[in-house]
Design a protein around this motif. Sequence first.
Motif, PDB file in Angstrom:
ATOM      1  N   GLY A 419     -55.239  41.127   8.412  1.00  0.00           N
ATOM      2  CA  GLY A 419     -54.479  42.313   8.806  1.00  0.00           C
ATOM      3  C   GLY A 419     -54.529  43.398   7.755  1.00  0.00           C
ATOM      4  N   GLU A 420     -54.411  43.015   6.488  1.00  0.00           N
ATOM      5  CA  GLU A 420     -54.495  43.998   5.413  1.00  0.00           C
ATOM      6  C   GLU A 420     -55.887  44.622   5.341  1.00  0.00           C
ATOM      7  N   LEU A 421     -56.917  43.824   5.550  1.00  0.00           N
ATOM      8  CA  LEU A 421     -58.281  44.362   5.507  1.00  0.00           C
ATOM      9  C   LEU A 421     -58.541  45.301   6.671  1.00  0.00           C
ATOM     10  N   LEU A 422     -58.018  44.972   7.849  1.00  0.00           N
ATOM     11  CA  LEU A 422     -58.205  45.849   9.005  1.00  0.00           C
ATOM     12  C   LEU A 422     -57.531  47.200   8.788  1.00  0.00           C
ATOM     13  N   LEU A 423     -56.280  47.179   8.335  1.00  0.00           N
ATOM     14  CA  LEU A 423     -55.575  48.432   8.097  1.00  0.00           C
ATOM     15  C   LEU A 423     -56.204  49.208   6.944  1.00  0.00           C
ATOM     16  N   GLY A 424     -56.683  48.490   5.925  1.00  0.00           N
ATOM     17  CA  GLY A 424     -57.358  49.164   4.825  1.00  0.00           C
ATOM     18  C   GLY A 424     -58.674  49.797   5.245  1.00  0.00           C
ATOM     19  N   PHE A 425     -59.375  49.160   6.171  1.00  0.00           N
ATOM     20  CA  PHE A 425     -60.626  49.728   6.703  1.00  0.00           C
ATOM     21  C   PHE A 425     -60.357  51.061   7.397  1.00  0.00           C
ATOM     22  N   LEU A 426     -59.332  51.109   8.226  1.00  0.00           N
ATOM     23  CA  LEU A 426     -58.985  52.353   8.911  1.00  0.00           C
ATOM     24  C   LEU A 426     -58.523  53.416   7.922  1.00  0.00           C
ATOM     25  N   LYS A 427     -57.775  53.000   6.914  1.00  0.00           N
ATOM     26  CA  LYS A 427     -57.299  53.937   5.900  1.00  0.00           C
ATOM     27  C   LYS A 427     -58.460  54.504   5.092  1.00  0.00           C
ATOM     28  N   TYR A 428     -59.430  53.673   4.770  1.00  0.00           N
ATOM     29  CA  TYR A 428     -60.551  54.096   3.929  1.00  0.00           C
ATOM     30  C   TYR A 428     -61.336  55.218   4.588  1.00  0.00           C
ATOM     31  N   TYR A 429     -61.631  55.059   5.879  1.00  0.00           N
ATOM     32  CA  TYR A 429     -62.427  56.077   6.557  1.00  0.00           C
ATOM     33  C   TYR A 429     -61.581  57.251   7.062  1.00  0.00           C
ATOM     34  N   THR A 430     -60.271  57.175   6.837  1.00  0.00           N
ATOM     35  CA  THR A 430     -59.409  58.305   7.185  1.00  0.00           C
ATOM     36  C   THR A 430     -59.199  59.245   6.001  1.00  0.00           C
TER      37      THR A 430
END
Length: 522
Positions: A419-430
């Motif tokens: 879950g942390e990696l998924l949210l971090g992935f979206l945050k990174y490309y935002t």
Amino acid sequence: MFSSTCPISLAQAPFPNVRPEMLQFPKVCVCVFLSGVCVLLCLLPMYTRRHSGDHSPYNLKRQHFSSPVPHHGSPPAVGSSPTVSRPGPRETQSTLIQHSPLSPQPSAPRMPPLWGENPRSSLQAYAKDKVSLRIMIIIHVMCSGFLFIQPGRLHSRSHGYTQTNRDHGKTSPSGIARVCISTDAVSCCVSQLSGQMVELFEACQQQSTDLERKELCRAQLQREIQRLFPLVRLYLAGSSLSGFGSRNSDADLCLVIQAAPVDQRNDAVYVLSLIQQLFYRLSYIERPQLIRAKVPILKFRDKVSGVEFDLNVNNTVGIRNTFLLRSYAYAERRVRPIILVVKRWARHHRINDASKGTLSSYTLVLMVLHYLQTLPEPVIPSLQNEYPECFSPSMDIHRVPEGPRDIPPYSSSNQASLGELLLGFLKYYTSVFRWDKQVISVREAKALPKSNSLEWRDKFICVEEPFDGTNTARAVHEKVKFDAIKAQFAEVDLGNVSLWLFSFPIVNPQFLFESLGLFTFS
């Protein structure tokens, strides 16, 4: 395989049979009670003022009947005050003086004030009531907020979702608004999100029986094609072999007829047209269709397995990157679940179709791998840098499947949950990755500066192919599609997740999961 338990232990609770969500119920009741008290305290002064003294309906009605307004042209009643008619825009002072004595006098008031009442007092009372209402609403919001925030947690990091982006060490501009989320609430929600990601992966991942059916069809087709071209080899490629495919994924086939490159515009089309005539005579193959593209393919369906196939000629880079991605898939146990979930998310939001100007599945895989490589504690390394002899672009194509067999699993110090990696992935490309100035490179495990070469010039999204260096995201050539892709990443930013958690005090991971567009399917 993955832990999806809530950080709040039920065994340590005073009532083991009570779920954590049920513990929020008394707080909700207190909030409802405070709401009622605030409304009553606010409305009581208004009610008493309107039903007592000069503001009561009885006094207003009595004054209305005791002070009638005279009709125009009739003498005013004795003892009553005449009304005033305002002059029109064309009337002058002399016109008003020449009015008949029966006309209302301009100096007379229109309506007498209430007994002993200032005409402005009602407006002042109304203003005081509005101020009181606003003050009570503010008090209610403050009380409700403190009920759902654990004391002493206002300045906690909340697992990287507050003031600082833990993954990349950059301060968030809206971090102050995010510190009001309880650490335990965020942890519980993200942990249960991780569990649902595992459930989705286990339900959707390609099974061994699916791969066996595709391999049987590949072997049978190779025997049929070798009747036309005896020395050819047929390879299974794409997500079916890389480990990132789902149960309903198509299968990619690559026909290698020679070691040297083939002219895709002429020679490849000619070979595929001969194979198309052959497939017309096979009873278990239906709908063979030749598609003339940059890399021409022959699409068909196997009646026995029900699998759709895409056959190309000598697109050997597809074989090389298939075994590279397969090595990444089994290098770390979290890679396959997060990539499958991201592909499902992108497909749900209609940004996973290269034929319609959005991202291909291959590009999405490279984007996820790049994010996992660029964390302060990487989840995966660059395999091409670590094992250059296994992924050499000059390696004979028939030896590529044997190259990465001896690569050991990677041991990462990063223990972040799915879950942390998924949210971090979206945050990174935002908010971290610069689309206009950087190139995604899995080969180098970092973001490269965007050069002015023809491959990257005037491109909205730049994703480097690990072997031939081309742009895998060249299909995104319209700004409208590019803006739509960025909007989907920004829509599920970490700040929005925090706001969802604050808006729904009873943490509901299913709500968060469905908001991301991730739905379990068989």
